[in-house]
Design an enzyme around this catalytic site. Structure first.
Site, PDB file in Angstrom:
ATOM      1  CB  CYS A   1      -0.845   0.139   1.369  1.00  0.00           C
ATOM      2  SG  CYS A   1      -2.001   1.332   1.401  1.00  0.00           S
TER       3      CYS A   1
ATOM      4  CB  CYS B   1      -5.303   3.455  -4.680  1.00  0.00           C
ATOM      5  SG  CYS B   1      -3.908   2.196  -4.461  1.00  0.00           S
ATOM      6  N   GLY B   2      -2.137   4.480  -2.790  1.00  0.00           N
ATOM      7  CA  GLY B   2      -0.868   5.198  -3.347  1.00  0.00           C
ATOM      8  C   GLY B   2      -0.199   4.259  -4.435  1.00  0.00           C
TER       9      GLY B   2
END
EC number: 5.1.1.7
Length: 288
Positions: A91, A229-230
């Site tokens: 993540c 969302c990385g």
């Protein structure tokens, strides 16, 4: 800064990276039973604290599962769980918040250090940090192109680029899509090719690259739509550059929760963006 002696598993912290929010649990020796049901309860926004996922701060040797290549027992491991309790490989927003947290609490002795994840070891750099805010860069590794695939969000049929960032993505650049049109979409349901993505996928929808910038929304597996969302921003930057017939470059990715910068070069990708640690919460004994 504090140190590990002031932390305990029943003190849960809350943080976010561009409004992708997490519960942070310090459990160095892996003493907690973080079952699927318990994680889902903690992440429930009505029944408990609420979050897109949980970041457990644990020594890799206490994780109780096979470790990825390059991970040693004494490394700090980001044990990330989605809001439904399922395990996740990586993540990008979470690792920035994780790095901020362990730096803030004196668990590392430098502003540059490794973080172990199920997606491998990620080198991070904390550029600046205080008890609330930080800016962190993460070496996310080279994006792995999986090929083209199709999907849909609600009644919008999409085509996109499959990208592996340690977790799977389908990044869909929609020609002539404007930010205003993108934000008008409902984002209630997403579908994808289960033959290509048998374990699910994070699906990003984005505008074409213009002036070094794209706008993105995302549906994350195990969660639904999130504010950011990385790993998805890196996949989006990869797809946007490819659609513009470019292999490398730096892209500002704007998401509903803010903005990050993604550099794609000949060997790797670098994700830079904010982290916020917003609360310290003492939870009831029966909750953990």
């Amino acid at each position: 800064m504090t140190n590990a002696s002031t932390l305990n598993p029943r003190t849960i912290f809350k943080g976010h990276g561009t409004e992708n929010d997490f519960l942070i649990i310090f459990d160095e020796k892996g003493e907690l039973d973080l079952s699927t049901e318990k994680v889902a309860l903690l992440c429930d926004r009505r029944k408990a604290l609420g979050a897109d996922g949980i970041l457990r701060v644990i020594r890799a040797g206490h994780l109780g599962e096979p470790l990825p290549a390059g991970v040693s027992d004494d490394m700090w491991f980001m044990d990330y769980r989605n809001a439904d309790g399922s395990l996740a490989e990586m993540c990008g927003n979470g690792v920035r918040v994780f790095a901020h947290f362990i730096f803030l609490h004196g668990l590392v002795d430098s502003s540059e250090f490794p973080v172990a994840t199920r997606g491998g070891v990620k080198q991070v750099r904390v550029h600046e940090a205080d008890a609330y805010a930080a800016r962190v860069s993460v070496d996310m590794g080279a994006p792995k192109i999986l090929g083209e695939s199709a999907g849909a969000v609600d009644d919008h049929e999409l085509s996109g680029l499959g990208v592996d960032m340690g977790n799977p993505h389908l990044a869909c650049v929609v020609p002539e899509l404007t930010p205003e049109d993108l934000y008008s979409w409902r984002f209630q349901a997403a579908s994808f090719d289960t033959a290509m993505f048998p374990e699910g996928v994070n699906l990003e929808v984005l505008t074409p690259l213009q002036d070094g910038r794209v706008y993105m929304r995302v549906v994350e597996r195990g969660v639904g739509e999130t504010r950011s969302c990385g790993t998805g921003t890196v996949a989006a930057a990869t797809a946007a550059l490819a659609a513009a017939n470019k292999k490398h470059g730096t892209v500002e990715v704007r998401v509903p929760g803010g903005a990050v910068e993604v550099e794609i070069n000949a060997t790797t990708s670098i994700l830079s963006g904010p982290s916020r640690v917003v609360a310290r919460i003492e939870v009831a004994e029966g909750l953990l």
